[in-house]
Scaffold this active site. Structure first.
Site, short mmCIF file in Angstrom:
data_model
loop_
_atom_site.label_atom_id
_atom_site.label_comp_id
_atom_site.label_asym_id
_atom_site.label_seq_id
_atom_site.Cartn_x
_atom_site.Cartn_y
_atom_site.Cartn_z
N ASP A 76 0.82 -1.21 0.00
CA ASP A 76 0.00 0.00 0.00
C ASP A 76 0.86 1.27 0.00
O ASP A 76 0.36 2.35 0.32
CB ASP A 76 -0.92 0.02 1.23
N ASP B 248 -6.89 -7.75 13.91
CA ASP B 248 -6.46 -9.10 14.27
C ASP B 248 -7.23 -9.64 15.47
O ASP B 248 -7.70 -10.78 15.46
CB ASP B 248 -4.95 -9.11 14.56
#
Length: 523
Positions: A130, A283
């Site tokens: 990214d 996560d």
């Protein structure tokens, strides 16, 4: 010779109070004293909650170590590896490496992932870049092509936006057509360097246990000795892996996914609803949802993956904001869902809500800041607030020793660790409140800066200049001034010797407030 006798000033209600305590008494006494008493009671309750949780985990981990009851040792790993080699039925594995402007470390993670010992035609390395720096993108893509020429199946993927940040990149990565044949996905952050046998020490667990959704390895820090700040971080994280993760794995088959150095069954990710970017701890979000669907996790404590600790105070502050704000925000969003889930036992739900979220992610931060940085200093100024030794000394000492014992080589640094953690509790408490209230910065995502070999090069070069504003931290300086005043007041008028702690803690706030902690890389 005339004898001079120092007399304490008489200000109307006691001979042992300073002018500030008199002002506090006269202007806000009827309100301030009850508030401090209530705060003391609340902090005492929270201290006991944290103390009980720490002792409980210490008992569990002691039992696990003495009787060899670590959960991952119950599996026949060697037999599973032999069976896998004999049948040659290697599953297809996807290795995802999300990165964002990782100039210093991208070669390390890509090289380590491409060098894993696994049949070349049975794994795909997916680099999710990214980066906004075009030159850096070209360098990362060039590195990928280099490994492709060596016969490794590397896929370079980049986006023109950062929608969803890391969660968005991982989610879009799983949607690629070539991923449909993959059964498992391994995730490594850009600074992680797994050993070549990583897949051989993780995948077999998942092959023989269809109800297992996640295998998590621990972290090993390559720069722990770089400075005092990294040594202190190592102490906190060693406790997290050696105790918190091990206890969760051994008792409830649940713990928070660390976001990297783990292997997921792709079916478990889809079953849990995929990656979500509603918080900054995607996560942990995925792990909780997968656990509520009945998936079990195992923590492999003897498998460590090398990585880098943030060595600048600026990077560490941003990281701790994300790690403290995200769990509090997720706790608010998922409490009802956890309570209403009937697929898992009531004890597991209680463990997730009370121990995993409330005590470890909220109470631990709040009691550290409000008690050690607010109540104790304020009790020096307001003599009506009396602190007992068990609350002020014994309970904190036991909690500290239980944490520090996980890093024996740093036991001599325990005083520095206490002072450092108390300063950081200022930022963690603020972040947790932001997460609960969903206030400004709740979804702030700043990638933790990795230096790689940068500092080695800097040390060889001329000492760089820096702007004063780059190192000054106003909040720390304000807290340091407050605690210094309380320390001086206690030294002059007190009888409880709290000034020793207050002087040390004020010094820690000033040292970190002026930026003399960690390494320093000028912008």
């Amino acid at each position: 010779m005339k004898k001079f006798i120092f007399k304490e000033p008489r200000l109307g209600f006691t001979n042992t109070t300073s002018s500030l305590s008199y002002t506090l008494k006269s202007l806000g006494g009827p309100i301030l004293v009850p508030i401090l008493r209530a705060a003391l009671v609340l902090c005492t309750v929270m201290s006991l909650m944290l103390f009980i949780e720490r002792v409980y985990m210490a008992v569990i981990i002691l039992f696990v170590k003495l009787f060899g009851k670590k959960r991952y040792t119950k599996y026949r790993l060697n037999a599973m590896k032999e069976d896998l080699e004999l049948n040659k039925s290697y599953p297809m594995v996807l290795i995802q490496i999300p990165m964002y402007n990782e100039k210093e470390v991208y070669k390390l993670s890509i090289g380590a992932a491409c060098s894993l010992s696994w049949p070349c035609n049975r794994f795909i390395v997916q680099v999710l870049d990214d980066s906004t720096n075009e030159t850096l993108r070209e360098l990362v893509e060039l590195e990928c092509k280099k490994w492709i020429e060596k016969g490794v199946n590397v896929k370079y993927e980049n986006r023109h936006n950062r929608n969803g940040y890391k969660a968005g990149a991982l989610r879009e990565g799983l949607q690629k057509q070539y991923v449909t044949d993959c059964e498992f996905v391994v995730i490594f952050d850009a600074d992680f360097q797994p050993d070549k046998d990583f897949l051989w020490r993780t995948i077999p667990y998942l092959l023989e246990n269809p109800d297992l959704g996640l295998v998590q390895a621990r972290w090993k820090f390559v720069n722990a000795d770089e400075c005092l700040m990294t040594r202190l971080q190592e102490m906190s994280l060693d406790y997290h892996f050696s105790v918190e993760q091990e206890v969760g794995s051994s008792t409830y088959s649940f713990f928070g996914f660390n976001g990297t150095a783990g292997v997921w069954r792709i079916q478990a990710i889809h079953d849990a609803g995929g990656w979500k970017d509603r918080t900054t701890v995607e996560d942990m979000d995925l792990a909780v949802r997968a656990s509520l669907k009945g998936w079990k996790f195992v923590f492999v404590g003897d498998l460590a993956v090398k990585n880098e600790l943030p060595s600048t105070f600026k990077a560490y502050r941003f990281q701790q904001h994300r790690w403290s704000c995200g769990p509090a925000n997720l706790f608010k969003k998922m409490t009802r869902e956890i309570l209403q889930c009937e697929r898992v036992s009531i004890w597991k739900r209680f463990h997730v809500i009370y121990a995993f979220f409330f005590v470890r992610k909220i109470v631990a931060h709040w009691v550290t800041f409000f008690f050690y940085c607010i109540v104790i200093p304020a009790s020096v100024l307001v003599p009506e607030i009396k602190l007992t030794k068990p609350v002020a000394i014994y309970i904190p000492a036991i909690i500290t020793l239980l944490n520090a014992v996980c890093t024996p080589r740093s036991l001599h640094l325990v005083v520095f660790w206490i002072l450092f953690e108390n300063v950081m509790s200022l930022h963690r408490t603020k972040a947790a409140i932001i997460g609960l209230l969903e206030a400004n910065r709740v979804n702030e995502w700043v990638v933790t800066e990795k230096l790689g070999n940068t500092m080695k090069q800097k040390k060889a070069a001329k000492k760089p200049r820096f702007r004063l504003g780059e190192r000054i931290h106003v909040q720390e300086l304000m807290m340091g001034t407050f605690m210094l005043y309380c320390a001086i007041h206690d030294l002059l008028f007190g009888k409880d010797h709290f000034f020793i702690y207050l002087l040390l803690q004020a010094g820690a706030f000033f040292v970190m407030g002026f930026g003399y902690i960690g390494t320093f890389v000028p912008s």
